[in-house]
Design an enzyme around this catalytic site. Structure first.
Site, short mmCIF file in Angstrom:
data_model
loop_
_atom_site.label_atom_id
_atom_site.label_comp_id
_atom_site.label_asym_id
_atom_site.label_seq_id
_atom_site.Cartn_x
_atom_site.Cartn_y
_atom_site.Cartn_z
N HIS A 1 -1.20 1.40 -4.66
CA HIS A 1 -1.55 2.81 -4.51
C HIS A 1 -0.64 3.72 -5.33
O HIS A 1 -0.61 4.94 -5.11
CB HIS A 1 -1.50 3.22 -3.04
CG HIS A 1 -2.60 2.62 -2.23
ND1 HIS A 1 -2.55 2.47 -0.86
CD2 HIS A 1 -3.82 2.13 -2.61
CE1 HIS A 1 -3.68 1.90 -0.43
NE2 HIS A 1 -4.45 1.68 -1.48
N GLN B 1 0.83 -1.20 0.00
CA GLN B 1 0.00 0.00 0.00
C GLN B 1 0.87 1.25 0.00
O GLN B 1 0.36 2.36 -0.13
CB GLN B 1 -0.90 0.00 1.24
CG GLN B 1 -1.84 -1.19 1.32
CD GLN B 1 -2.56 -1.24 2.64
OE1 GLN B 1 -3.55 -0.53 2.85
NE2 GLN B 1 -2.08 -2.07 3.56
N CYS C 1 3.39 17.83 -19.54
CA CYS C 1 3.68 16.69 -20.40
C CYS C 1 4.45 17.16 -21.63
O CYS C 1 4.01 18.06 -22.33
CB CYS C 1 2.38 16.02 -20.82
SG CYS C 1 2.58 14.63 -21.97
N VAL D 1 3.86 3.94 -1.22
CA VAL D 1 4.20 4.57 -2.50
C VAL D 1 5.64 5.05 -2.54
O VAL D 1 6.05 5.72 -3.47
CB VAL D 1 3.25 5.76 -2.79
CG1 VAL D 1 1.81 5.28 -2.95
CG2 VAL D 1 3.33 6.84 -1.69
#
Length: 236
Positions: free
Chosen positions: A112, A94, A141, A96
Site C-alpha cells: 500500500h 498492508q 516536483c 505504510v
C-alpha cells in the site's frame, strides 16, 4: 524448527493490528472517519484532485506520527524470524508506516505504499519525504514543477507488487498472518491462495478474522505478546 531440518519458506502478511500496538491508529477505529476526516476526502484520487492541500496536511501528520512511533515486540519478532530464515522469509505489509524496516526487516513488500515517499503526478519521479519541503502546503516536483502526492495506494487504486506477492505466496510453506481483519481485498484473499498451494496457515489477531475458515492455527491476542513466543518456539 531446528537446524537439523530444512528451513521452511515462510511468508508473513501484516496489517494495522501490529502497528496499533506502536500507537498508530487505523480508520476502522473511528467508524468511517480517519482522524476526523471522511475517507473519500483524504484517501482517494478524487479527494486529492478536489483538495490536494488537505490531503497533504493529513499525510504530513501521519508521517510525523510514524516518525515518532517505535517498532514493538511483534515487529522485532519478525526480524528474528528473518535473521534465521534469511532469503526463505518474505514480509508483505498492508501498513505504510515503515516500522518493519525501522525494526530491521530487509525483505519487505509495502503493497500500500509508504508514508516515507512521495511521487510526482506528472513525471512520476519518486522522492523521499526527507528530500522535499514539507513546509509547503502543496509540495512541488523539483524536476518538472508539478504537484507531488504521497506514495500511498488509495481506495480505488491497485496495490503494488501483486504479481510478485502472488508468486511468493504460491511458493510459501507457512503463511503467517498478523494483525489483519481478513476483510479487505485483495490481501484478504492471499490466505486462500496460500492454502490452495499447500501452505500451512497461521494467524495472530485480537479478534477472529473474517477469513478464519482458511486458517489452520489461530492465536487470539496482541501480536506483541504472542508473536515473540511463537517465533521463539520455532527457532528453538
Amino acid at each position: 524448527m531446528t537446524n537439523s531440518k530444512p528451513l521452511p519458506h515462510i511468508v508473513a502478511l501484516t496489517g494495522a493490528g501490529i502497528s496499533a500496538e506502536s500507537g498508530i491508529r487505523t480508520f476502522r477505529e473511528t467508524g468511517g472517519l480517519w482522524e476526523n476526516h471522511k475517507i473519500e476526502d483524504v484517501a482517494t484520487p478524487s479527494g486529492f484532485k478536489k483538495d490536494p492541500a488537505l490531503v497533504w496536511a493529513f499525510y504530513k501528520e501521519r508521517y510525523r506520527n510514524a516518525l515518532n512511533s517505535k517498532p514493538n515486540a511483534g515487529h522485532l519478532a519478525l526480524v528474528d524470524l528473518e535473521s534465521m530464515l534469511q532469503d526463505r522469509f518474505q514480509l508483505i505489509t498492508q501498513n505504510v508506516d515503515g516500522l518493519h524496516s525501522a525494526a530491521g526487516n530487509k525483505h519487505v513488500l509495502e503493497m500500500h505504499g509508504s508514508l516515507h515517499r512521495s511521487f510526482c503526478i506528472s513525471c512520476k519521479a519518486i522522492f523521499a519525504m526527507t528530500d522535499i519541503d514539507l513546509d509547503m502546503s502543496l509540495p512541488k516536483c523539483v524536476k518538472c514543477g508539478a504537484n507531488l502526492r504521497p506514495d500511498i495506494v488509495w481506495f480505488g487504486e491497485i496495490p503494488y507488487a501483486l504479481y510478485e506477492i502472488e508468486k511468493i505466496i504460491k511458493d510459501s510453506e507457512i503463511f503467517l498472518i498478523i494483525g489483519t481483519s481478513g476483510a479487505v481485498y485483495p490481501a484478504a484473499g492471499f490466505v486462500m491462495t496460500a492454502k490452495h498451494f499447500g501452505a500451512k496457515t497461521i494467524a495472530v489477531n485480537l479478534d477472529p478474522p473474517d477469513n478464519r475458515s482458511f486458517i489452520d492455527e489461530f492465536y487470539q491476542g496482541k501480536a506483541g505478546e504472542i508473536l515473540p513466543q511463537l517465533v521463539k518456539s520455532w527457532i528453538n
